[in-house]
Write a protein that holds these residues in place. Structure first.
Motif, PDB file in Angstrom:
ATOM      1  N   ALA A 105       0.887  -1.258  -0.034  1.00 47.25           N
ATOM      2  CA  ALA A 105      -0.037  -0.138   0.186  1.00 47.25           C
ATOM      3  C   ALA A 105       0.771   1.321  -0.022  1.00 47.25           C
ATOM      4  O   ALA A 105       0.576   2.381  -0.386  1.00 47.25           O
ATOM      5  N   ARG A 106       2.094   1.239   0.538  1.00 49.84           N
ATOM      6  CA  ARG A 106       2.861   2.313   0.781  1.00 49.84           C
ATOM      7  C   ARG A 106       3.298   2.708  -0.853  1.00 49.84           C
ATOM      8  O   ARG A 106       3.645   4.011  -1.109  1.00 49.84           O
ATOM      9  N   THR A 107       3.756   1.769  -1.817  1.00 51.99           N
ATOM     10  CA  THR A 107       4.345   1.953  -2.802  1.00 51.99           C
ATOM     11  C   THR A 107       3.102   2.080  -3.857  1.00 51.99           C
ATOM     12  O   THR A 107       3.363   2.993  -5.028  1.00 51.99           O
ATOM     13  N   GLY A 108       1.832   1.645  -3.599  1.00 46.34           N
ATOM     14  CA  GLY A 108       0.936   1.830  -4.455  1.00 46.34           C
ATOM     15  C   GLY A 108       0.936   0.853  -5.760  1.00 46.34           C
ATOM     16  O   GLY A 108       1.872  -0.030  -5.541  1.00 46.34           O
ATOM     17  N   LEU A 109      -0.090   0.752  -6.593  1.00 40.76           N
ATOM     18  CA  LEU A 109      -0.058  -0.234  -7.490  1.00 40.76           C
ATOM     19  C   LEU A 109       1.027   0.028  -8.651  1.00 40.76           C
ATOM     20  O   LEU A 109       1.520   1.138  -8.913  1.00 40.76           O
ATOM     21  N   THR A 110       1.355  -1.261  -9.080  1.00 38.54           N
ATOM     22  CA  THR A 110       2.720  -1.060  -9.957  1.00 38.54           C
ATOM     23  C   THR A 110       2.162  -1.864 -11.207  1.00 38.54           C
ATOM     24  O   THR A 110       1.268  -2.766 -11.122  1.00 38.54           O
ATOM     25  N   PRO A 111       2.877  -1.796 -12.385  1.00 40.70           N
ATOM     26  CA  PRO A 111       2.534  -2.609 -13.660  1.00 40.70           C
ATOM     27  C   PRO A 111       2.592  -4.250 -13.253  1.00 40.70           C
ATOM     28  O   PRO A 111       1.792  -5.003 -13.793  1.00 40.70           O
ATOM     29  N   THR A 112       3.353  -4.452 -12.322  1.00 46.39           N
ATOM     30  CA  THR A 112       3.751  -5.767 -12.106  1.00 46.39           C
ATOM     31  C   THR A 112       2.357  -6.392 -11.289  1.00 46.39           C
ATOM     32  O   THR A 112       1.937  -7.473 -11.577  1.00 46.39           O
ATOM     33  N   ASP A 113       1.807  -5.585 -10.542  1.00 46.88           N
ATOM     34  CA  ASP A 113       0.592  -6.053  -9.750  1.00 46.88           C
ATOM     35  C   ASP A 113      -0.494  -6.105 -10.724  1.00 46.88           C
ATOM     36  O   ASP A 113      -1.249  -7.238 -10.310  1.00 46.88           O
ATOM     37  N   ARG A 114      -0.456  -5.163 -11.713  1.00 47.29           N
ATOM     38  CA  ARG A 114      -1.533  -5.337 -12.488  1.00 47.29           C
ATOM     39  C   ARG A 114      -1.468  -6.569 -13.313  1.00 47.29           C
ATOM     40  O   ARG A 114      -2.632  -7.181 -13.462  1.00 47.29           O
ATOM     41  N   HIS A 115      -0.403  -6.908 -13.752  1.00 37.33           N
ATOM     42  CA  HIS A 115      -0.065  -8.005 -14.534  1.00 37.33           C
ATOM     43  C   HIS A 115      -0.380  -9.516 -14.048  1.00 37.33           C
ATOM     44  O   HIS A 115      -1.029 -10.140 -14.310  1.00 37.33           O
ATOM     45  N   PHE A 116       0.145  -9.661 -12.600  1.00 39.98           N
ATOM     46  CA  PHE A 116      -0.330 -10.747 -11.965  1.00 39.98           C
ATOM     47  C   PHE A 116      -1.577 -10.811 -11.412  1.00 39.98           C
ATOM     48  O   PHE A 116      -2.212 -11.817 -11.008  1.00 39.98           O
ATOM     49  N   GLY A 117      -2.090  -9.610 -11.034  1.00 40.02           N
ATOM     50  CA  GLY A 117      -3.491  -9.482 -10.757  1.00 40.02           C
ATOM     51  C   GLY A 117      -4.582 -10.244 -11.846  1.00 40.02           C
ATOM     52  O   GLY A 117      -5.366 -11.029 -11.482  1.00 40.02           O
ATOM     53  N   ASP A 118      -4.130  -9.985 -13.153  1.00 40.42           N
ATOM     54  CA  ASP A 118      -4.873 -10.808 -14.339  1.00 40.42           C
ATOM     55  C   ASP A 118      -4.622 -12.325 -14.102  1.00 40.42           C
ATOM     56  O   ASP A 118      -5.427 -13.077 -14.371  1.00 40.42           O
ATOM     57  N   LEU A 119      -3.325 -12.712 -13.637  1.00 37.52           N
ATOM     58  CA  LEU A 119      -3.106 -14.173 -13.596  1.00 37.52           C
ATOM     59  C   LEU A 119      -3.830 -14.828 -12.526  1.00 37.52           C
ATOM     60  O   LEU A 119      -4.626 -15.973 -12.682  1.00 37.52           O
ATOM     61  N   VAL A 120      -3.898 -14.370 -11.524  1.00 38.98           N
ATOM     62  CA  VAL A 120      -4.829 -14.894 -10.110  1.00 38.98           C
ATOM     63  C   VAL A 120      -6.125 -14.871 -10.485  1.00 38.98           C
ATOM     64  O   VAL A 120      -6.974 -15.833 -10.017  1.00 38.98           O
ATOM     65  N   ARG A 121      -6.691 -13.813 -11.388  1.00 41.02           N
ATOM     66  CA  ARG A 121      -8.258 -13.730 -11.759  1.00 41.02           C
ATOM     67  C   ARG A 121      -8.311 -14.852 -12.579  1.00 41.02           C
ATOM     68  O   ARG A 121      -9.431 -15.776 -12.516  1.00 41.02           O
TER      69      ARG A 121
END
Length: 480
Positions: A92-108
């Protein structure tokens, strides 16, 4: 109903800190640097009245499948496949990163229930980052601080909502107070409890092939392996059931440990943490497999590790890995067994088993040696049998005299095993030479078959009933 949750996220978002908080122990190594966790680690978690299995995983990174990070990602994907639900963690301190978005799609795409966790959410900066997590489209984020223990009541509610069937409370709970009580019998000759998992730690120098061997024993690529030395950092425990070719199945818990180098060679903080974790695994184990590289066996560090095992009172089996690379196998095996007895007299007769983790040869013999030495480690001898042996040993080789007085050993008993522990009773035993103690230990080892098992002896000297008492006065009258 028991269920499993995997903790997923990019490196350094606090997955291992969350894991340690849920299991209530500092099992996973934690450091400020990203990429500390490499293998997936399992533990038993508790959250309120919920008990479940939790899996800590390596940080997800985009990389070539054949690289180390690529193989780490494969381990994480295996954890996702085996889980009932997923904790997807962001910083939460760093905020969303492109890596978070990419792997968010993976777990979805996994189709598993996902609980989005915005970790490190303490303070205003963390709160803003938690709101940003809504953009992932994975539902409402749980603002959490794994380090400080904040937000776990919200996490509890989210788990109950994501897994309603697994977390449903039973209609009525009955306590079972009829479980039998298992008591040890002094004369049954053993403290072995075959219903409990046998704890085995596999230790050795870096790149000896420990993870490869354990994967072969398990029959799956459970642990991260590769040509790079020092891949394993955490001591990873794996539960499994071993079914020998002949005999009953046995529950076991295997510990894969980081490679141990000489203390003077360890400069990196993370390697020091990993070495400490490996030493704790040795202390927790019942049997330790010291895995050597058969092409360069018995270096000084191997002897240091074996000495640690003996001092901790654990049973030892030596595995000679990469045996498929040895040319004259019979000659070398004979030489190494003789060398083991010479270099490690305190564990004389230990099993030395050639194996190949890569080809899978020698696994049955290694497991048979582990079961055998564990049985001996639990063995307890009756007092009568011990003292018949002791009488003959003293008659053949009496203890030496001290200041003109003979040391008397009256009898011996074994109050406990794990490892075998013997007590000598007699007079002036404080002066019994170390060489005579070794004579007795070697005699016990050879006569009662304790190869590869540490033996402990303590001495109790009989007290002098007149010591410290005043001489009674002479009541007789003196004649004048």
């Amino acid at each position: 109903m028991h269920f499993t949750i995997a903790i997923i996220g990019r490196p350094n978002v606090g997955k291992s800190t969350l894991f340690n908080r849920l299991v209530g122990k500092k099992l996973a190594l934690v450091d400020d640097r990203p990429g500390v966790t490499r293998d997936r680690r399992e533990g038993e978690a508790q959250l309120g009245d919920l008990e479940f299995s939790i899996v800590d995983t390596a940080g997800l990174e985009q990389s070539d499948p054949d690289s180390l990070t690529g193989r780490m990602r494969a381990q994480t994907e295996a954890a996702i496949e085996g889980a009932d639900a997923i904790f997807f963690v962001i910083d939460a301190r760093t905020g969303l990163t492109p890596t978070d978005r990419h792997f968010g799609d993976l777990v979805r795409r996994s189709g598993k229930p996902i609980i989005l966790i915005a970790n490190k959410a303490e303070g205003k900066v963390g709160t803003a980052g938690a709101y940003e997590a809504f953009d992932l489209g994975l539902g409402e984020p749980i603002a959490l601080s794994a380090e400080h223990g904040d937000g776990f009541s919200e996490l509890y509610a989210a788990v109950r909502e994501a897994l309603p069937e697994q977390t449903a409370l039973p209609d009525d709970i009955e306590e079972d107070d009829t479980a039998p009580l298992v008591l040890g019998d002094e004369e049954d000759g053993s403290e072995l409890d075959p219903t409990k998992p046998l704890r085995i730690a596999v230790v050795g120098r870096p790149n000896a092939g420990k993870s490869t061997l354990i994967n072969r024993i398990l029959g799956e690529d459970r642990l991260l392996t590769g040509p790079e030395a020092g891949i394993t950092r955490d001591s990873i425990s794996v539960d499994f059931v071993w079914t020998p070719p002949r005999g009953e199945a046995r529950k076991m818990k295997l510990f894969d440990t980081a490679g141990l180098r000489r203390r003077a060679s360890i400069q990196d903080k993370l390697e020091k943490l990993a070495a400490g974790d490996a030493i704790r695994a040795v202390k927790f184990a019942e049997v330790v497999v010291l895995l050597l590289d058969a092409t360069i066996p018995f270096e000084k560090q191997d002897l240091t590790i074996a000495d640690l095992v003996e001092r901790e009172g654990r049973a030892l089996v030596i595995g000679l890995n990469k045996w498929d690379l040895v040319q004259d196998q019979q000659k070398l095996l004979k030489e190494l067994r003789e060398k083991a007895d010479h270099l490690l007299p305190q564990l004389r007769g230990m099993a030395v088993v050639p194996v190949s983790g890569l080809e899978g040869t020698g696994i049955d013999k290694l497991m048979a040696a582990i079961l055998r030495v564990h049985e001996l480690w639990n063995k307890r001898l009756s007092t009568g049998r011990l003292n018949r042996w002791l009488e003959g040993a003293i008659e053949r080789t009496p203890p030496p005299a001290v200041s003109g007085r003979r040391i008397k050993i009256r009898y011996m008993t074994q109050p406990k095993a794990r490892p075998p522990y013997f007590v000598l009773f007699g007079n002036q035993l404080d002066h019994l030479p170390t060489s005579y103690e070794r004579f007795l230990i070697n005699g016990l080892r050879e006569t009662f078959e304790f190869p590869g098992v540490p033996i402990r002896i303590s001495k109790r000297t009989s007290s002098n009933p007149f010591e410290g008492k005043r001489k009674p006065p002479d009541n007789k009258r003196k004649r004048h």
